[in-house]
Design an enzyme around this catalytic site. Structure first.
Site, PDB file in Angstrom:
ATOM      1  N   SER A  28     -14.218  15.074  -6.953  1.00 13.62           N
ATOM      2  CA  SER A  28     -13.585  14.337  -7.657  1.00 13.62           C
ATOM      3  C   SER A  28     -12.187  15.052  -7.905  1.00 13.62           C
ATOM      4  O   SER A  28     -11.288  13.700  -8.904  1.00 13.62           O
ATOM      5  CB  SER A  28     -13.819  13.013  -8.175  1.00 13.62           C
ATOM      6  OG  SER A  28     -14.590  13.348  -9.271  1.00 13.62           O
ATOM      7  N   ASN A 115     -23.222   9.537 -15.974  1.00 11.81           N
ATOM      8  CA  ASN A 115     -22.899   8.559 -15.291  1.00 11.81           C
ATOM      9  C   ASN A 115     -22.540   7.774 -16.351  1.00 11.81           C
ATOM     10  O   ASN A 115     -21.923   7.270 -16.548  1.00 11.81           O
ATOM     11  CB  ASN A 115     -24.419   8.116 -14.706  1.00 11.81           C
ATOM     12  CG  ASN A 115     -25.290   8.962 -13.942  1.00 11.81           C
ATOM     13  OD1 ASN A 115     -24.325   9.481 -13.255  1.00 11.81           O
ATOM     14  ND2 ASN A 115     -26.108   8.328 -13.200  1.00 11.81           N
ATOM     15  N   THR A 160      12.677 -28.057  -4.088  1.00 11.00           N
ATOM     16  CA  THR A 160      10.743 -27.467  -2.998  1.00 11.00           C
ATOM     17  C   THR A 160      11.058 -27.466  -2.558  1.00 11.00           C
ATOM     18  O   THR A 160      12.522 -27.866  -0.835  1.00 11.00           O
ATOM     19  CB  THR A 160       9.953 -28.681  -3.576  1.00 11.00           C
ATOM     20  OG1 THR A 160      11.342 -30.192  -2.661  1.00 11.00           O
ATOM     21  CG2 THR A 160      10.056 -29.521  -4.411  1.00 11.00           C
ATOM     22  N   HIS A 161      10.160 -26.667  -1.162  1.00 16.46           N
ATOM     23  CA  HIS A 161      10.679 -26.683   0.342  1.00 16.46           C
ATOM     24  C   HIS A 161      12.021 -25.870   0.216  1.00 16.46           C
ATOM     25  O   HIS A 161      12.367 -25.447   1.511  1.00 16.46           O
ATOM     26  CB  HIS A 161      10.429 -27.638   1.404  1.00 16.46           C
ATOM     27  CG  HIS A 161       9.613 -29.017   0.882  1.00 16.46           C
ATOM     28  ND1 HIS A 161       8.438 -28.740   1.655  1.00 16.46           N
ATOM     29  CD2 HIS A 161       9.754 -29.780   0.198  1.00 16.46           C
ATOM     30  CE1 HIS A 161       7.110 -29.600   0.678  1.00 16.46           C
ATOM     31  NE2 HIS A 161       7.994 -30.385  -0.271  1.00 16.46           N
ATOM     32  N   SER A 282      24.370   1.436   0.956  1.00 12.74           N
ATOM     33  CA  SER A 282      23.739   1.387   1.944  1.00 12.74           C
ATOM     34  C   SER A 282      24.665   2.992   3.002  1.00 12.74           C
ATOM     35  O   SER A 282      25.400   2.775   2.240  1.00 12.74           O
ATOM     36  CB  SER A 282      23.866   0.361   3.149  1.00 12.74           C
ATOM     37  OG  SER A 282      24.439   0.854   4.773  1.00 12.74           O
ATOM     38  N   LYS A 288      27.758  -2.809   0.964  1.00  8.87           N
ATOM     39  CA  LYS A 288      26.297  -3.144   0.956  1.00  8.87           C
ATOM     40  C   LYS A 288      25.745  -2.173  -0.313  1.00  8.87           C
ATOM     41  O   LYS A 288      26.219  -1.817  -1.191  1.00  8.87           O
ATOM     42  CB  LYS A 288      25.659  -2.861   2.072  1.00  8.87           C
ATOM     43  CG  LYS A 288      25.656  -2.902   3.225  1.00  8.87           C
ATOM     44  CD  LYS A 288      24.806  -4.784   2.992  1.00  8.87           C
ATOM     45  CE  LYS A 288      23.701  -4.385   3.204  1.00  8.87           C
ATOM     46  NZ  LYS A 288      22.877  -4.915   4.188  1.00  8.87           N
ATOM     47  N   GLU A 295      13.347  -5.942  -4.059  1.00 11.56           N
ATOM     48  CA  GLU A 295      12.130  -5.787  -2.619  1.00 11.56           C
ATOM     49  C   GLU A 295      11.013  -5.220  -2.549  1.00 11.56           C
ATOM     50  O   GLU A 295       9.682  -5.594  -2.293  1.00 11.56           O
ATOM     51  CB  GLU A 295      12.984  -5.229  -1.249  1.00 11.56           C
ATOM     52  CG  GLU A 295      13.866  -5.553  -1.241  1.00 11.56           C
ATOM     53  CD  GLU A 295      15.401  -5.253   0.212  1.00 11.56           C
ATOM     54  OE1 GLU A 295      14.863  -5.219   0.862  1.00 11.56           O
ATOM     55  OE2 GLU A 295      15.794  -4.899  -0.613  1.00 11.56           O
ATOM     56  N   TYR A 322     -26.805   4.162 -10.991  1.00 12.46           N
ATOM     57  CA  TYR A 322     -25.552   4.546 -10.309  1.00 12.46           C
ATOM     58  C   TYR A 322     -25.747   4.800  -9.176  1.00 12.46           C
ATOM     59  O   TYR A 322     -26.724   5.532  -8.417  1.00 12.46           O
ATOM     60  CB  TYR A 322     -24.991   5.691 -11.660  1.00 12.46           C
ATOM     61  CG  TYR A 322     -23.850   6.327 -10.620  1.00 12.46           C
ATOM     62  CD1 TYR A 322     -22.777   6.532 -11.581  1.00 12.46           C
ATOM     63  CD2 TYR A 322     -24.137   7.505  -9.786  1.00 12.46           C
ATOM     64  CE1 TYR A 322     -21.080   6.701 -10.609  1.00 12.46           C
ATOM     65  CE2 TYR A 322     -23.167   7.674  -9.676  1.00 12.46           C
ATOM     66  CZ  TYR A 322     -21.645   7.920  -9.941  1.00 12.46           C
ATOM     67  OH  TYR A 322     -20.960   8.488  -9.404  1.00 12.46           O
ATOM     68  N   GLN A 327     -17.633   6.454  -7.875  1.00 10.99           N
ATOM     69  CA  GLN A 327     -16.397   7.823  -7.757  1.00 10.99           C
ATOM     70  C   GLN A 327     -15.425   6.940  -6.929  1.00 10.99           C
ATOM     71  O   GLN A 327     -14.109   7.415  -7.545  1.00 10.99           O
ATOM     72  CB  GLN A 327     -16.841   8.706  -6.952  1.00 10.99           C
ATOM     73  CG  GLN A 327     -16.583   9.944  -7.251  1.00 10.99           C
ATOM     74  CD  GLN A 327     -16.811  12.066  -6.767  1.00 10.99           C
ATOM     75  OE1 GLN A 327     -17.083  12.044  -7.873  1.00 10.99           O
ATOM     76  NE2 GLN A 327     -16.505  12.484  -5.893  1.00 10.99           N
ATOM     77  N   LYS A 330     -12.047   5.373  -9.133  1.00  9.00           N
ATOM     78  CA  LYS A 330     -10.886   5.069  -9.519  1.00  9.00           C
ATOM     79  C   LYS A 330      -8.931   5.894  -8.814  1.00  9.00           C
ATOM     80  O   LYS A 330      -8.086   5.130  -9.455  1.00  9.00           O
ATOM     81  CB  LYS A 330     -10.988   6.556 -10.245  1.00  9.00           C
ATOM     82  CG  LYS A 330     -12.206   6.666 -10.978  1.00  9.00           C
ATOM     83  CD  LYS A 330     -12.733   8.554 -11.372  1.00  9.00           C
ATOM     84  CE  LYS A 330     -13.892   8.586 -11.319  1.00  9.00           C
ATOM     85  NZ  LYS A 330     -14.837   7.724 -11.144  1.00  9.00           N
TER      86      LYS A 330
END
Ligand code: ARG
Length: 463
Positions: A28, A115, A160-161, A282, A288, A295, A322, A327, A330
Site C-alpha cells: 500500500s 492494526n 418550480t419544475h 474553445s 465561446k 461543469e 482487522y 487497506q 484509503k
C-alpha cells in the site's frame, strides 16, 4: 523485482520472500505514504508514553523520537526511498528508523500493532480533512453572503419544475445555499466529534499485556479519549464512511448549484457573467466562454459518492476484527477528499467573482405570469373570494393575457373586469415584481427585509 529474502519485519517463520504478484497486491506504500506525518506523530506519542510508563528507557525514547524527526524530514524533503517490499508506510518508516538509530528502533513497536497504528493514522488524516472541509464551507458561505447582501432586493424568477413560478430575490436564492452548506458544515463537525477517539494501544485486536497509558497517547494526539473497545478500535472504518457520507451530500449540493450556474451563464438566460478566471475558451469557436469549473464541480459527486459506495462495500460483511480488505479504505477517501476540497475552492472562487445581470434577472422575473399568485391573493384579500375561486379567475386572466400575447400587468382594467367585474385598478399595485417580493414577509420568505435579517444572522454566526 521481488526481494527473495523473507520480510525483515515479520519474516521469522518464512523461508522465502513473496512472489512479485503477492508483493504487488499486498503493498500500500504507493498511496499510504500520504499518512507519513500522522504515522510519525503517532509513533512519537507512543514512544514517549512507553518511556513514561517505564516500558522502554528514556534514552531509547529520546533516540527514537529524534530519529523519527530525521525520517520525517527525509520524507518531506523528498529524499526518502520508499520500498514496495516493505509494504506500507508503517514498515517503511520503522525500517528507515532502524538504519538511522540502530537497535532502539526495534523497541518502538512494543505494545502496539500495525492494526491500531493504521487506524490511528487514518483517523488523524480524516480529522484534518473534516477541518479542511469545515473551513472550505465557511469560505463558500462568506462568498454567498457577499452576493446575498449586494442583491438582497434584486428580483429574479423563482422556479418550480424549472418553469417560472413566483418572483424571488437574488439574496434569497443565495441564502438558500447558505442554509444547505451550513448543514453540510454541521455534518462534518458532528462526524469529527465522533471520530475524535484514539485507537492507539488497541494493539492487534485484544489490547496488550504491557502497562501502557492509552489516555496519555490519546491526549498527545489531540483525541478526546481512547476508544473503549480494542476490537472496535482496529476494525471499524465508520469514521471514514461518515466523512464520505457528509462529503457526498455536500458534493450533491455543490452539484445543484453548479448546474444553476451553467444554466444561468448560458446565452438563453444571461442571469450571470462568470469571471474569466473561472471560465475557459474553445479551440475552434472564438466566441465561446465555457463554465468548465461549474461543469466539473457538477460531476464531482460521481467520484465522491462512488468512494462512499466503494468503501461501504469493502466493509460490508467483514468479520471482526482487522482484515486486509480494510487497506482498500484509503485511496477512496484520499480521492474524495482531494476532489471535495478542490470543488469547494472552485465554487468559492466562482461565487465571489460572478456578476449578476440585474436587468436580465428583473426582466425574467416578470415574465411567465410570475405574479399570478399575487393577483389571486388580492382577489381573496380585497374581494373576499374563496382562494379556489380566485385561482380560477386568475387562470382565466392568464389565458386572456396569453391570447393577447402580453403579461398580466399589461391587461387593461376593462379586460380584467370582463372576467371579474369587481376588480378595481388597485390590483395593478400587486402585479409588479418588486411589490410581489416585498409582500412575502412571512418568516423564511423572500422579502428583502427578511433576507437582510438572515444575512445579518449568518454573518454574526460565522464571526
Ligand atoms: N497497510 C495496512 C493497512 O493499510 C496496515 C495494517 C496491516 N496489518 C496487518 N495485520 N497486515 O491496512
Amino acid at each position: 523485482m521481488t526481494d527473495k529474502t523473507a520480510n525483515q519485519m515479520w519474516g521469522g517463520r518464512f523461508a522465502s520472500g513473496p512472489d512479485a504478484i503477492m508483493e504487488a497486491i499486498n503493498a500500500s506504500i504507493s498511496f499510504d505514504q500520504r499518512l507519513a506525518a500522522q504515522d510519525i506523530a503517532g509513533s512519537r506519542a507512543h514512544a514517549a508514553m512507553l518511556a513514561a510508563q517505564g516500558i522502554i528507557t528514556n534514552k531509547d525514547s529520546d533516540t527514537i523520537r529524534e530519529g523519527l524527526l530525521t525520517v520525517l524530514s527525509e520524507i518531506e524533503g523528498g529524499s526518502f526511498q520508499f520500498s514496495t517490499a516493505l509494504e506500507d508506510i508503517h514498515m517503511n518508516v520503522e525500517a528507515r528508523l532502524k538504519e538511522v538509530i540502530g537497535e532502539p528502533a526495534g523497541r518502538l513497536h512494543t505494545g502496539r500493532s500495525r492494526n491500531d497504528q493504521v487506524a490511528t493514522d487514518f483517523r488523524l488524516w480524516v480529522r484534518d480533512q473534516a477541518d479542511a472541509a469545515i473551513a472550505g464551507l465557511e469560505a463558500l458561505m462568506r462568498a454567498l453572503l457577499g452576493q446575498a447582501e449586494a442583491g438582497a432586493d434584486w428580483v429574479m424568477p423563482g422556479f418550480t419544475h424549472l418553469q417560472t413560478a413566483q418572483p424571488v430575490t437574488w439574496g434569497h436564492h443565495m441564502m438558500a445555499y447558505v442554509e444547505m452548506f451550513a448543514r453540510d458544515k454541521s455534518r462534518f463537525e458532528d462526524a469529527r466529534r465522533r471520530m475524535n477517539e484514539s485507537p492507539l494501544g488497541a494493539a492487534a485486536l485484544a489490547g496488550t499485556s504491557f502497562p501502557i497509558d492509552r489516555h496519555a497517547t490519546a491526549a498527545a494526539l489531540g483525541f478526546d479519549r481512547p476508544m473503549a473497545n480494542s476490537l472496535d478500535a482496529v476494525s471499524d472504518r465508520d469514521f471514514a464512511l461518515e466523512f464520505l457520507g457528509a462529503s457526498s451530500i455536500c458534493a450533491m449540493h455543490l452539484s445543484r448549484m453548479a448546474e444553476e450556474l451553467v444554466i444561468w451563464s448560458s446565452a438563453q438566460f444571461r442571469f450571470v457573467v462568470l469571471s474569466d478566471r473561472f471560465s475557459t475558451g474553445s479551440s475552434i469557436m472564438p466566441q465561446k466562454k465555457n463554465p468548465d469549473a461549474a461543469e466539473l464541480i457538477r460531476a464531482k459527486i460521481g467520484r465522491i459518492f462512488g468512494a462512499n459506495v466503494a468503501l461501504m462495500m469493502v466493509m460490508k460483511g467483514l468479520p471482526l476484527a482487522y482484515s486486509k480488505d480494510m487497506q482498500e479504505d484509503k485511496e477512496q477517501v484520499f480521492d474524495a477528499a482531494d476532489n471535495l476540497m478542490l470543488a469547494l475552492a472552485a465554487m468559492t472562487g466562482m461565487v465571489g467573482d460572478m456578476q449578476a445581470n440585474v436587468p436580465a434577472l428583473e426582466a425574467a422575473a416578470g415574465a411567465g405570469f410570475s405574479t399570478a399568485t399575487d393577483l389571486a391573493d388580492w382577489l381573496v384579500r380585497v374581494l373576499g373570494m374563496p382562494f379556489r375561486d380566485a385561482h380560477h379567475v386568475t387562470g382565466a386572466l392568464v389565458a386572456l393575457a396569453e391570447g393577447k400575447g402580453c403579461d398580466l400587468p399589461e391587461l387593461s382594467l376593462a379586460d380584467m373586469q370582463g372576467v371579474e367585474p369587481r376588480i378595481t385598478d388597485e390590483v395593478f399595485g400587486v402585479l409588479g415584481v418588486h411589490n410581489s417580493v416585498a409582500s412575502r414577509m412571512s418568516y423564511g420568505g423572500t422579502a428583502p427585509e427578511r433576507v437582510r435579517e438572515q444575512v445579518t444572522a449568518w454573518t454574526e454566526k460565522l464571526g
